[in-house]
Design a protein around this motif. Structure first.
Motif, PDB file in Angstrom:
ATOM      1  N   LYS A 180      50.162  32.043  38.330  1.00 27.71           N
ATOM      2  CA  LYS A 180      49.130  33.439  38.323  1.00 27.71           C
ATOM      3  C   LYS A 180      47.659  32.833  37.781  1.00 27.71           C
ATOM      4  O   LYS A 180      47.671  31.859  36.908  1.00 27.71           O
ATOM      5  CB  LYS A 180      49.605  34.505  37.188  1.00 27.71           C
ATOM      6  N   ASN A 181      46.877  33.682  38.144  1.00 28.37           N
ATOM      7  CA  ASN A 181      45.522  33.110  37.717  1.00 28.37           C
ATOM      8  C   ASN A 181      44.417  34.710  37.564  1.00 28.37           C
ATOM      9  O   ASN A 181      44.554  35.467  38.296  1.00 28.37           O
ATOM     10  CB  ASN A 181      44.735  32.244  38.771  1.00 28.37           C
ATOM     11  N   ALA A 182      43.936  34.652  36.580  1.00 29.07           N
ATOM     12  CA  ALA A 182      42.796  35.883  36.213  1.00 29.07           C
ATOM     13  C   ALA A 182      41.468  35.194  36.143  1.00 29.07           C
ATOM     14  O   ALA A 182      41.129  34.594  35.198  1.00 29.07           O
ATOM     15  CB  ALA A 182      43.288  36.712  35.099  1.00 29.07           C
ATOM     16  N   ASP A 183      40.460  35.666  36.839  1.00 30.08           N
ATOM     17  CA  ASP A 183      39.072  35.402  36.572  1.00 30.08           C
ATOM     18  C   ASP A 183      38.313  36.568  36.325  1.00 30.08           C
ATOM     19  O   ASP A 183      38.525  37.765  37.015  1.00 30.08           O
ATOM     20  CB  ASP A 183      38.383  34.843  37.819  1.00 30.08           C
ATOM     21  N   LEU A 184      37.615  36.290  35.169  1.00 33.68           N
ATOM     22  CA  LEU A 184      36.587  37.454  34.700  1.00 33.68           C
ATOM     23  C   LEU A 184      35.018  37.091  35.099  1.00 33.68           C
ATOM     24  O   LEU A 184      34.754  36.032  34.943  1.00 33.68           O
ATOM     25  CB  LEU A 184      36.651  37.574  33.042  1.00 33.68           C
ATOM     26  N   GLY A 185      34.436  38.340  35.567  1.00 33.35           N
ATOM     27  CA  GLY A 185      32.729  38.019  35.664  1.00 33.35           C
ATOM     28  C   GLY A 185      32.076  39.247  35.250  1.00 33.35           C
ATOM     29  O   GLY A 185      32.510  40.391  35.344  1.00 33.35           O
ATOM     30  N   VAL A 186      31.230  38.968  34.228  1.00 28.62           N
ATOM     31  CA  VAL A 186      30.346  40.042  33.765  1.00 28.62           C
ATOM     32  C   VAL A 186      28.863  39.564  33.797  1.00 28.62           C
ATOM     33  O   VAL A 186      28.524  38.591  33.308  1.00 28.62           O
ATOM     34  CB  VAL A 186      30.682  40.277  32.028  1.00 28.62           C
TER      35      VAL A 186
ATOM     36  N   SER B 236      27.353  44.866  35.534  1.00 31.41           N
ATOM     37  CA  SER B 236      28.123  44.635  36.584  1.00 31.41           C
ATOM     38  C   SER B 236      29.512  43.781  36.161  1.00 31.41           C
ATOM     39  O   SER B 236      29.317  43.022  35.291  1.00 31.41           O
ATOM     40  CB  SER B 236      27.408  43.945  37.948  1.00 31.41           C
ATOM     41  N   ALA B 237      30.648  43.966  36.455  1.00 27.38           N
ATOM     42  CA  ALA B 237      31.552  43.044  36.165  1.00 27.38           C
ATOM     43  C   ALA B 237      32.924  43.086  37.126  1.00 27.38           C
ATOM     44  O   ALA B 237      32.967  44.225  37.953  1.00 27.38           O
ATOM     45  CB  ALA B 237      32.527  43.755  34.712  1.00 27.38           C
ATOM     46  N   SER B 238      33.878  42.351  37.152  1.00 31.99           N
ATOM     47  CA  SER B 238      34.825  42.019  37.767  1.00 31.99           C
ATOM     48  C   SER B 238      36.065  41.324  37.366  1.00 31.99           C
ATOM     49  O   SER B 238      35.633  40.520  36.399  1.00 31.99           O
ATOM     50  CB  SER B 238      34.636  41.463  39.510  1.00 31.99           C
ATOM     51  N   LEU B 239      37.163  41.895  37.271  1.00 36.59           N
ATOM     52  CA  LEU B 239      38.443  41.018  36.716  1.00 36.59           C
ATOM     53  C   LEU B 239      39.467  41.006  38.029  1.00 36.59           C
ATOM     54  O   LEU B 239      39.970  42.080  38.363  1.00 36.59           O
ATOM     55  CB  LEU B 239      39.001  42.008  35.354  1.00 36.59           C
ATOM     56  N   ILE B 240      39.612  39.842  38.480  1.00 41.97           N
ATOM     57  CA  ILE B 240      40.632  39.650  39.646  1.00 41.97           C
ATOM     58  C   ILE B 240      41.885  39.034  39.121  1.00 41.97           C
ATOM     59  O   ILE B 240      41.673  37.658  38.433  1.00 41.97           O
ATOM     60  CB  ILE B 240      39.777  39.182  40.695  1.00 41.97           C
ATOM     61  N   TYR B 241      43.027  39.401  39.302  1.00 36.63           N
ATOM     62  CA  TYR B 241      44.173  38.651  39.051  1.00 36.63           C
ATOM     63  C   TYR B 241      44.969  38.367  40.165  1.00 36.63           C
ATOM     64  O   TYR B 241      45.126  39.184  41.108  1.00 36.63           O
ATOM     65  CB  TYR B 241      45.183  39.512  38.065  1.00 36.63           C
ATOM     66  N   LYS B 242      45.265  37.135  40.321  1.00 36.41           N
ATOM     67  CA  LYS B 242      45.980  36.621  41.723  1.00 36.41           C
ATOM     68  C   LYS B 242      47.325  35.952  41.588  1.00 36.41           C
ATOM     69  O   LYS B 242      47.294  35.115  40.509  1.00 36.41           O
ATOM     70  CB  LYS B 242      44.906  36.036  42.479  1.00 36.41           C
ATOM     71  N   VAL B 243      48.440  36.274  42.326  1.00 36.78           N
ATOM     72  CA  VAL B 243      49.573  35.567  42.047  1.00 36.78           C
ATOM     73  C   VAL B 243      49.661  34.660  43.380  1.00 36.78           C
ATOM     74  O   VAL B 243      49.616  35.267  44.649  1.00 36.78           O
ATOM     75  CB  VAL B 243      50.623  36.556  41.837  1.00 36.78           C
TER      76      VAL B 243
ATOM     77  N   ALA C 156      57.507  23.066  54.377  1.00 33.89           N
ATOM     78  CA  ALA C 156      56.704  22.848  53.037  1.00 33.89           C
ATOM     79  C   ALA C 156      55.239  23.371  52.955  1.00 33.89           C
ATOM     80  O   ALA C 156      54.715  23.723  54.025  1.00 33.89           O
ATOM     81  CB  ALA C 156      56.360  21.127  52.978  1.00 33.89           C
ATOM     82  N   ASN C 157      54.933  23.797  51.722  1.00 31.73           N
ATOM     83  CA  ASN C 157      53.616  24.212  51.185  1.00 31.73           C
ATOM     84  C   ASN C 157      53.412  25.534  52.125  1.00 31.73           C
ATOM     85  O   ASN C 157      52.220  25.734  52.335  1.00 31.73           O
ATOM     86  CB  ASN C 157      52.632  23.278  51.830  1.00 31.73           C
ATOM     87  N   ALA C 158      54.260  26.408  52.060  1.00 34.31           N
ATOM     88  CA  ALA C 158      54.188  27.581  52.558  1.00 34.31           C
ATOM     89  C   ALA C 158      54.564  28.834  51.553  1.00 34.31           C
ATOM     90  O   ALA C 158      55.701  28.990  51.446  1.00 34.31           O
ATOM     91  CB  ALA C 158      54.930  28.127  53.999  1.00 34.31           C
ATOM     92  N   PRO C 159      53.472  29.328  50.717  1.00 35.39           N
ATOM     93  CA  PRO C 159      53.887  30.241  49.778  1.00 35.39           C
ATOM     94  C   PRO C 159      54.541  31.421  50.372  1.00 35.39           C
ATOM     95  O   PRO C 159      54.152  31.794  51.620  1.00 35.39           O
ATOM     96  CB  PRO C 159      52.470  30.571  49.189  1.00 35.39           C
ATOM     97  N   GLN C 160      55.402  31.869  49.495  1.00 35.31           N
ATOM     98  CA  GLN C 160      56.350  33.157  50.226  1.00 35.31           C
ATOM     99  C   GLN C 160      55.695  34.609  50.088  1.00 35.31           C
ATOM    100  O   GLN C 160      55.999  35.243  50.397  1.00 35.31           O
ATOM    101  CB  GLN C 160      57.714  33.026  49.591  1.00 35.31           C
ATOM    102  N   MET C 161      54.664  34.501  49.089  1.00 38.10           N
ATOM    103  CA  MET C 161      53.900  35.578  49.038  1.00 38.10           C
ATOM    104  C   MET C 161      52.576  35.277  48.368  1.00 38.10           C
ATOM    105  O   MET C 161      52.400  34.236  47.703  1.00 38.10           O
ATOM    106  CB  MET C 161      54.687  36.926  48.297  1.00 38.10           C
ATOM    107  N   THR C 162      51.430  36.510  48.373  1.00 36.00           N
ATOM    108  CA  THR C 162      50.442  36.198  47.664  1.00 36.00           C
ATOM    109  C   THR C 162      50.106  37.556  47.142  1.00 36.00           C
ATOM    110  O   THR C 162      50.511  38.582  47.850  1.00 36.00           O
ATOM    111  CB  THR C 162      49.174  35.666  48.353  1.00 36.00           C
ATOM    112  N   ALA C 163      49.344  38.015  46.108  1.00 34.86           N
ATOM    113  CA  ALA C 163      48.939  39.517  45.520  1.00 34.86           C
ATOM    114  C   ALA C 163      47.863  39.216  44.713  1.00 34.86           C
ATOM    115  O   ALA C 163      47.662  38.181  43.921  1.00 34.86           O
ATOM    116  CB  ALA C 163      50.312  40.013  44.931  1.00 34.86           C
ATOM    117  N   ALA C 164      46.972  40.331  44.864  1.00 33.20           N
ATOM    118  CA  ALA C 164      45.635  40.199  43.952  1.00 33.20           C
ATOM    119  C   ALA C 164      45.525  41.631  43.359  1.00 33.20           C
ATOM    120  O   ALA C 164      45.886  42.589  44.167  1.00 33.20           O
ATOM    121  CB  ALA C 164      44.555  39.868  44.761  1.00 33.20           C
ATOM    122  N   LEU C 165      45.258  41.931  42.271  1.00 34.78           N
ATOM    123  CA  LEU C 165      44.801  43.210  41.568  1.00 34.78           C
ATOM    124  C   LEU C 165      43.480  43.034  40.920  1.00 34.78           C
ATOM    125  O   LEU C 165      43.349  42.008  40.020  1.00 34.78           O
ATOM    126  CB  LEU C 165      46.078  43.702  40.644  1.00 34.78           C
ATOM    127  N   GLY C 166      42.551  43.875  40.988  1.00 34.45           N
ATOM    128  CA  GLY C 166      41.474  43.732  40.325  1.00 34.45           C
ATOM    129  C   GLY C 166      40.673  45.019  39.822  1.00 34.45           C
ATOM    130  O   GLY C 166      41.107  46.350  40.582  1.00 34.45           O
TER     131      GLY C 166
END
Length: 739
Positions: free
Chosen positions: A674-680, A641-648, A622-632
């Motif tokens: 999935k989740n995407a966070d933006l910082g500017v 300055s800016a960052s956009l990080i998308y995580k699965v 239980a509670n063991a994700p089979q993968m993670t991934a991030a792209l930014g």
């Protein structure tokens, strides 16, 4: 507030008064004393501005001996919510997952690492392990807000023999205080956001004080207040932090640190979310209401938490290759909770204090309170063949926990009809329990310089833990309990790091980890029946790290064999015991990298494929994700300055496999979310009134406004299963002025 401020000021003045007369800044020579908490905790020395090493959200060190992710203060300020905590910082790393159900930093988050749950890995602050005393779990909002964290290093493995804590089993999240500034400065931050969220923060940096022996003083105040995403779940917190460093002579550094945290929540003690029926009627964010005839009434559900964390650290270089490092510390946690008993509707109102058919709301008065004292001593000797290190960790904790029945309708009074088995007839006590844990863990290791660029480090750690319970009424059995059990084991370690070139290294690790048995193993009639062997893990890991000005990257393979799983023998009475049975095998591959495109643009990616299967059933735990991934994507040029990080976060079963369940039991599986966070941000230099810098920042969290299921908790029957969802899109606008 006055008490907190007086404590901070007193500690700062005391630390400045310690030691001999003032020394000029250029006279300080600490030799090989490690004044920066750990390699990689702050921006690496080789990380010239604009290079991949300076920009990377996560990266590994060329000196690594196990998979790691170094996260710097720069990334925290750029991409993490100003209201955040450590869980929001480390979630970017491969194989880590976890979400805050009430909004960023507005509720506790339980982070998962490679499928290891929160109490199966360590968390340290400036090298000191901290956590609960019933099991080594953590409360993400209770000690260190993001504003006082200078960086983090996620180590996915037991480390070397000198890595300390009660759960080296799954790895370690290392948090570090901020590095002192060399020049005087102060500043203020304000942040406003969704759900009436507001944050006010102030800091002071003394710089080097030549009239006080080149000491540095850091002060930080952080106030957070929010209505939260979940209905009725308000939060208000204040944090006060001071850090003082002072050279004593030319080869000793004294560090004094203290942090105090006060939090007030309105929330139910069961934070597992609404049922499907409740979310259909009231929304996915349903939690509390304004109905005093309901279990979910805000007036019946609230918590206060007070915590403190303090240490004195003395690092000395004695000459002839000898160095010592000693940290004397204490921390405390005090949770006082009033809560109704069942927010799902599975239980009808009615308490034993009332007559037949009464509609009073039953509740609990819960306390979890502990104080921990400890000392960590390490000595090193530089030899021609390498570096020898020996030391010992000593710690003692005292806990006071209770839970009493309440009739909330009648004003939070204890229910006198809720009686205990003989001979105790003290009403309303579900448990009233004192407990303690003592440990002594000596260790030794040797970093052998085995050849050009080759370091081989064997080591061994001896674990000796004693857990004791002295309960007037023990949890579960509801009988008196006075018992003690000792756990002992020997843990071997072997790591190898080979520098192939100045920009490329490989490493390998074989290491044993362990986890202290849970206090629940004492919730039986005769704990002396229990096994005295703690849960263990055997780690095999291989990795490669590469760095250049434009590209930093690393990848690793791992296999972890978890044995001696501590489980109940399912017997009752005097025969009940916890025994070692079976385990889990963890396997996976992880990678992370940052590439500098040019003109201020960079790209970042990480990923993991993770497997965690039971040795008994062959099924995923239980509670063991089979993968993670991030792209930014990252940008930094001029004032912008800016960052956009998308995580699965991959799919994960929510309950353990059970062959007796129906064929469609897979409904207890959360699909990937999935989740995407933006910082500017935009920075203005010398804008007004003597200020050096004004930084304006916009953060948008869950930019794509996803609201997928993140957790399912099985109820008494399926209609009373509870669901948590992604928090919808939110934003925070911040202004930071530095003087």
């Amino acid at each position: 507030m006055r008490t907190r401020l007086s404590q901070i000021i007193s500690l700062a003045l005391l630390s400045l008064a310690v030691g001999p007369e003032a020394y000029a800044a250029d006279a300080v020579d600490l030799g090989s004393v490690n004044v920066s908490a750990a390699a990689g905790a702050y921006r690496p020395k080789e990380a010239a501005k604009g290079t991949a090493s300076a920009i990377a959200p996560t990266q590994s060190s060329l000196l690594a001996t196990q998979p790691q992710s170094v996260i710097t203060r720069e990334f925290i300020e750029k991409s993490v919510a100003p209201t955040g905590d450590y869980s929001a910082i480390v979630n970017i790393a491969p194989s880590l997952s976890g979400t805050a159900a009430n909004g960023p930093g507005l509720s506790e988050t339980k982070t998962t690492m490679r499928g290891f749950k929160d109490d199966q890995y360590n968390i340290t602050f400036d090298g000191i392990p901290w956590g609960d005393t019933n099991n080594p779990a953590h409360h993400s909002t209770s000690f260190f807000p993001a504003s006082v964290i200078g960086g983090a290093v996620v180590e996915r493995g037991p480390g070397n023999a000198s890595n300390l804590g009660f759960a080296t089993f799954g790895g370690t999240i290392n948090l570090f205080s901020k590095k002192p500034a060399q020049e005087m400065g102060y500043g203020f931050t304000t942040s406003f956001g969704t759900w009436n969220t507001r944050l006010y923060s102030a800091y002071y940096e003394s710089g080097r004080l030549q009239n006080a022996g080149d000491a540095t003083v850091q002060l930080n105040y952080n106030h957070l207040q929010s209505d939260g995403y979940l209905t009725g779940n308000t939060i208000k917190s204040d944090n006060y932090t001071v850090k003082v460093q002072k050279p004593l002579g030319d080869a000793t550094l004294l560090t004094a640190f203290a942090s105090f945290n006060d939090i007030k929540y309105t929330q139910n003690d069961n934070g597992n979310g609404p049922t499907l029926a409740q979310s259909a009627q009231f929304g996915k964010n349903y939690s509390l209401n304004d109905d005093p005839t309901s279990f979910n009434y805000t007036g019946f559900n609230y918590t206060t938490k007070k915590t403190d964390f303090a240490y004195l650290r003395l690092q000395s270089s004695w000459g002839a290759g000898w160095n010592t490092d000693n940290s004397l510390y204490t921390y405390a946690y005090d949770n006082q909770t009033i809560s109704s008993t069942d927010p799902t509707g599975a239980t009808a109102p009615g308490t034993k204090i009332g007559g037949v058919g009464n509609k009073d709301i039953p509740g609990i008065d819960k306390q979890n309170k502990y104080r921990v004292y400890g000392d960590m001593f390490k000595a090193t000797k530089q030899l021609d063949a390498g570096l020898a290190r020996v030391g010992i960790w000593l710690e003692k904790s005292d806990s006071d926990r209770h839970q009493y029945d309440l009739d909330l309708t009648k004003g939070n009074i204890r229910d006198p009809r809720e009686t205990k088995p003989t001979p105790l007839q003290q009403p309303s006590v579900l448990f009233d329990q004192q407990s303690s844990v003592t440990t002594a863990q000596p260790f030794a290791e040797f970093e052998w310089a085995a050849g050009p660029g080759l370091t081989v480090t064997p080591g061994v750690k001896f674990v000796n833990i004693t857990r004791s319970v002295d309960a007037l009424i023990n949890q579960t059995t509801r009988l008196p309990q006075n018992a003690s059990t000792s756990y002992r084991t020997t843990l071997p370690f072997l790591t190898i790091n080979q520098q192939l070139t100045p920009a490329l290294a490989v490493y390998a690790q074989y290491a044993k980890g362990f986890q202290i048995p849970d206090l629940k193993s004492f919730y039986i009639a005769n704990p002396s029946q229990n096994s005295s062997d703690p849960q263990k893990s055997t780690n095999y890991q291989l990795g490669i790290v590469g760095k250049s000005d434009r590209f930093t990257w690393d990848a690793d393979l791992y296999q972890i064999d978890f044995t001696n799983k501590y489980v109940s023998n399912n017997l009752t009475g005097a025969d009940a015991a916890f025994v070692n049975l079976g385990g889990v095998t963890y396997k996976g591959i992880e990678a992370q990298g940052t590439y500098v495109i040019g003109s201020g643009f960079s790209v970042y990616a990480n990923g993991s494929v993770n497997q965690a299967k039971s040795a008994e059933t062959g099924q995923t735990i239980a509670n063991a994700p089979q993968m993670t991934a991030a792209l930014g994507g990252l940008y930094g040029a001029g004032p912008w300055s800016a960052s956009l990080i998308y995580k699965v976060t991959g799919s994960a079963h929510q309950t353990e496999y059970d062959a007796t369940k129906p064929a469609d039991y897979d409904y207890y599986k959360v699909q990937a979310y999935k989740n995407a966070d933006l910082g500017v941000s935009y920075s203005i230099r010398n804008p007004f009134l003597g200020s050096k810098l004004l930084k304006l920042q916009l953060n948008v969290f869950n930019l794509l406004d996803k609201q997928d299921i993140t957790s399912i908790t099985a109820g008494k029957t399926r209609p009373f299963d509870q669901y948590l969802y992604q928090v919808p899109r939110s934003m925070q606008i911040s202004a930071k002025a530095d003087f």
